[in-house]
Scaffold this motif. Structure first.
Motif, PDB file in Angstrom:
ATOM      1  N   GLU A   9       0.805  -1.223   0.000  1.00 11.84           N
ATOM      2  CA  GLU A   9       0.000   0.000   0.000  1.00 11.84           C
ATOM      3  C   GLU A   9       0.837   1.271   0.000  1.00 11.84           C
ATOM      4  OE1 GLU A   9      -3.257   0.084   2.731  1.00 11.84           O
ATOM      5  OE2 GLU A   9      -3.991  -1.876   2.107  1.00 11.84           O
ATOM      6  N   ARG A  10       2.090   1.174  -0.389  1.00 11.98           N
ATOM      7  CA  ARG A  10       2.929   2.367  -0.471  1.00 11.98           C
ATOM      8  C   ARG A  10       2.886   3.005  -1.859  1.00 11.98           C
ATOM      9  NH1 ARG A  10       3.880   4.974   4.154  1.00 11.98           N
ATOM     10  NH2 ARG A  10       5.492   4.043   5.480  1.00 11.98           N
ATOM     11  N   LEU A  11       2.410   2.284  -2.865  1.00 11.94           N
ATOM     12  CA  LEU A  11       2.300   2.849  -4.206  1.00 11.94           C
ATOM     13  C   LEU A  11       0.896   3.403  -4.388  1.00 11.94           C
ATOM     14  CD1 LEU A  11       3.587   3.329  -6.985  1.00 11.94           C
ATOM     15  CD2 LEU A  11       2.663   1.111  -7.696  1.00 11.94           C
ATOM     16  N   GLY A  12       0.799   4.732  -4.481  1.00 12.63           N
ATOM     17  CA  GLY A  12      -0.499   5.354  -4.666  1.00 12.63           C
ATOM     18  C   GLY A  12      -0.884   5.456  -6.128  1.00 12.63           C
ATOM     19  N   ALA A  13       0.120   5.743  -6.978  1.00 12.04           N
ATOM     20  CA  ALA A  13      -0.106   5.837  -8.419  1.00 12.04           C
ATOM     21  C   ALA A  13       1.219   5.597  -9.125  1.00 12.04           C
ATOM     22  CB  ALA A  13      -0.669   7.203  -8.798  1.00 12.04           C
ATOM     23  N   ALA A  14       1.149   4.953 -10.281  1.00 10.01           N
ATOM     24  CA  ALA A  14       2.318   4.775 -11.143  1.00 10.01           C
ATOM     25  C   ALA A  14       1.962   5.385 -12.488  1.00 10.01           C
ATOM     26  CB  ALA A  14       2.663   3.299 -11.297  1.00 10.01           C
ATOM     27  N   VAL A  15       2.536   6.558 -12.771  1.00 14.41           N
ATOM     28  CA  VAL A  15       2.197   7.320 -13.970  1.00 14.41           C
ATOM     29  C   VAL A  15       3.326   7.154 -14.978  1.00 14.41           C
ATOM     30  CG1 VAL A  15       1.466   9.572 -14.833  1.00 14.41           C
ATOM     31  CG2 VAL A  15       1.019   8.953 -12.444  1.00 14.41           C
ATOM     32  N   LEU A  55       4.875  -8.357 -20.436  1.00 18.49           N
ATOM     33  CA  LEU A  55       5.640  -9.447 -19.834  1.00 18.49           C
ATOM     34  C   LEU A  55       5.593  -9.399 -18.315  1.00 18.49           C
ATOM     35  CD1 LEU A  55       7.553 -11.831 -20.587  1.00 18.49           C
ATOM     36  CD2 LEU A  55       9.460 -10.224 -20.375  1.00 18.49           C
ATOM     37  N   ILE A  56       5.667  -8.186 -17.756  1.00 19.75           N
ATOM     38  CA  ILE A  56       5.709  -8.086 -16.290  1.00 19.75           C
ATOM     39  C   ILE A  56       4.323  -7.955 -15.656  1.00 19.75           C
ATOM     40  CG2 ILE A  56       8.004  -7.030 -16.342  1.00 19.75           C
ATOM     41  CD1 ILE A  56       6.639  -4.363 -15.589  1.00 19.75           C
ATOM     42  N   THR A  57       3.305  -7.653 -16.456  1.00 18.17           N
ATOM     43  CA  THR A  57       1.960  -7.462 -15.893  1.00 18.17           C
ATOM     44  C   THR A  57       1.477  -8.651 -15.078  1.00 18.17           C
ATOM     45  OG1 THR A  57       1.284  -5.848 -17.569  1.00 18.17           O
ATOM     46  CG2 THR A  57      -0.476  -7.067 -16.465  1.00 18.17           C
ATOM     47  N   PRO A  58       1.711  -9.904 -15.501  1.00 15.05           N
ATOM     48  CA  PRO A  58       1.255 -11.028 -14.667  1.00 15.05           C
ATOM     49  C   PRO A  58       1.893 -11.058 -13.281  1.00 15.05           C
ATOM     50  CG  PRO A  58       1.720 -11.778 -16.895  1.00 15.05           C
ATOM     51  CD  PRO A  58       2.234 -10.375 -16.792  1.00 15.05           C
ATOM     52  N   LEU A  59       3.037 -10.367 -13.109  1.00 13.53           N
ATOM     53  CA  LEU A  59       3.702 -10.335 -11.813  1.00 13.53           C
ATOM     54  C   LEU A  59       3.129  -9.258 -10.903  1.00 13.53           C
ATOM     55  CD1 LEU A  59       7.411 -10.612 -13.048  1.00 13.53           C
ATOM     56  CD2 LEU A  59       5.909 -12.476 -12.323  1.00 13.53           C
ATOM     57  N   PRO A 106      -3.422  -7.379  -8.825  1.00 10.81           N
ATOM     58  CA  PRO A 106      -4.525  -6.645  -9.449  1.00 10.81           C
ATOM     59  C   PRO A 106      -4.732  -5.242  -8.900  1.00 10.81           C
ATOM     60  CG  PRO A 106      -5.172  -8.916  -9.021  1.00 10.81           C
ATOM     61  CD  PRO A 106      -3.833  -8.718  -8.371  1.00 10.81           C
ATOM     62  N   LEU A 107      -4.579  -5.032  -7.591  1.00 12.10           N
ATOM     63  CA  LEU A 107      -4.774  -3.701  -7.018  1.00 12.10           C
ATOM     64  C   LEU A 107      -3.726  -2.719  -7.520  1.00 12.10           C
ATOM     65  CD1 LEU A 107      -5.761  -4.483  -3.323  1.00 12.10           C
ATOM     66  CD2 LEU A 107      -7.246  -3.698  -5.171  1.00 12.10           C
TER      67      LEU A 107
END
Length: 335
Positions: free
Chosen positions: A198-204, A218-222, A225-226
């Protein structure tokens, strides 16, 4: 001669309308009380470590705040045993990784000289912005690169104001930037998801070229979901700020605006802050600002009792208001 403000990190906002966390439900309170009792036990020792090193250090007791315990409780869906297991895993990892020993400013400074990572400004929810510029990569892949990412995450936590618990990660792939190797990306993702829940609020992510889409696929499956829901690709900027998308802006979606322009760097992000990375100016300013803030937070935390379970809110309000002991209401919450 004074240093231009756009060469250094911005101070922690004090004007944001961010309140303390909501009251816990009965289920949450029960789980929290059990987890707190486990770590607050005067005889507690960290399992599976040398006996003489089993007692918690002061830094670790401070890290085990009210909000920290709740972040892990939520991450484990209120499983008390799993929450304790995860927390103890992170306590051991923080020691083994070197956060209290090896990973010093001197150790990571060679990674910082080009400004490939810097902290500047805060989003509309008061979250410190950590910028990553892959095109400014200046070193070969090594453990120190990952050490630097983690060290910068820790400095972001230093610069979180009252009620703020997460960061805004800003990645710009302009200027023919390359993605990190799959191995490095996997390690960083693992650390974020395991030891910084819960430390990542947004990844822009801006200026993502078509040939890097395969890397993200490639990395999305890792990515859990949140976390995926917090990713924003190629945001939209205008005279009023940075937005998740044209649709979100035009339809007035909640949290559609990511940044006010004055808190956003001009280069690459179309903000109005003319930030220029000068290592000789920025680096000592970052160290001075974060070290001073940590000292203030430790001082207030000690004055509040120096024990496991003290609220980050109370500590940060005490620092913000310059109080030796924050004023509290009848419920024991800092005002």
């Amino acid at each position: 001669m004074s240093t231009p403000s756009h060469w250094t990190p911005l101070p922690v906002p004090t004007h944001l309308d961010v309140g303390p966390a909501h009251a816990l439900s009965e289920k949450e309170q029960t789980c929290y009380d059990l987890v707190l009792a486990h770590f607050a036990n005067p005889d507690y020792v960290l399992p599976d470590v040398d006996a003489e090193k089993g007692a918690l250090m002061e830094e670790e007791r401070m890290w085990l705040s009210y909000e920290c315990l709740l972040r892990y409780i939520r991450a484990t869906k209120h499983d008390t045993s799993e929450s304790i297991k995860r927390l103890e895993g992170t306590l051991k990892w923080r020691r083994e990784f070197g956060l209290y020993s090896t990973i010093t400013p001197e150790h990571v400074e060679p990674e910082s000289v080009t400004g490939k990572e810097f902290i500047f400004g805060y989003d509309t929810r008061g979250r410190p912005a950590l910028y990553l510029w892959p095109s400014r990569q200046n070193t070969e892949e090594s453990p120190r690169q990952i050490h630097f990412v983690v060290w910068m995450l820790e400095r972001c936590t230093d610069l979180m104001g009252p009620g703020v618990e997460s960061i805004a990660l800003m990645i710009d792939y302009a200027d023919k930037a390359k993605s990190p190797s799959f191995s490095t990306a996997r390690q960083v993702l693992y650390i974020l998801q395991t030891h910084y829940p819960e430390r990542l609020g947004a990844a822009v992510i801006a200026h993502l070229p078509w040939f890097l889409n395969a890397f993200y696929k490639l990395i999305t499956p890792l990515i859990d979901p949140l976390t995926r829901l917090k990713m924003v690709f190629n945001p939209v900027s205008d005279d009023n700020g940075l937005w998740r998308s044209v649709e979100a802006r035009d339809q007035g979606h909640e949290n559609a605006k990511l940044f006010e322009n004055e808190q956003l760097v001009k280069d690459g992000w179309s903000g109005t802050a003319p930030f220029t990375y000068s290592h000789e100016t920025y680096w000592p300013a970052l160290l001075s600002m974060t070290e001073a803030r940590r000292k203030d937070m430790i001082r207030v935390w000690r004055e509040l009792g120096g024990v496991v379970g003290i609220k980050e809110w109370d500590v940060k309000v005490g620092v913000r208001d310059g109080l030796a002991t924050p004023a509290v209401d009848v419920a024991g919450q800092a005002l």
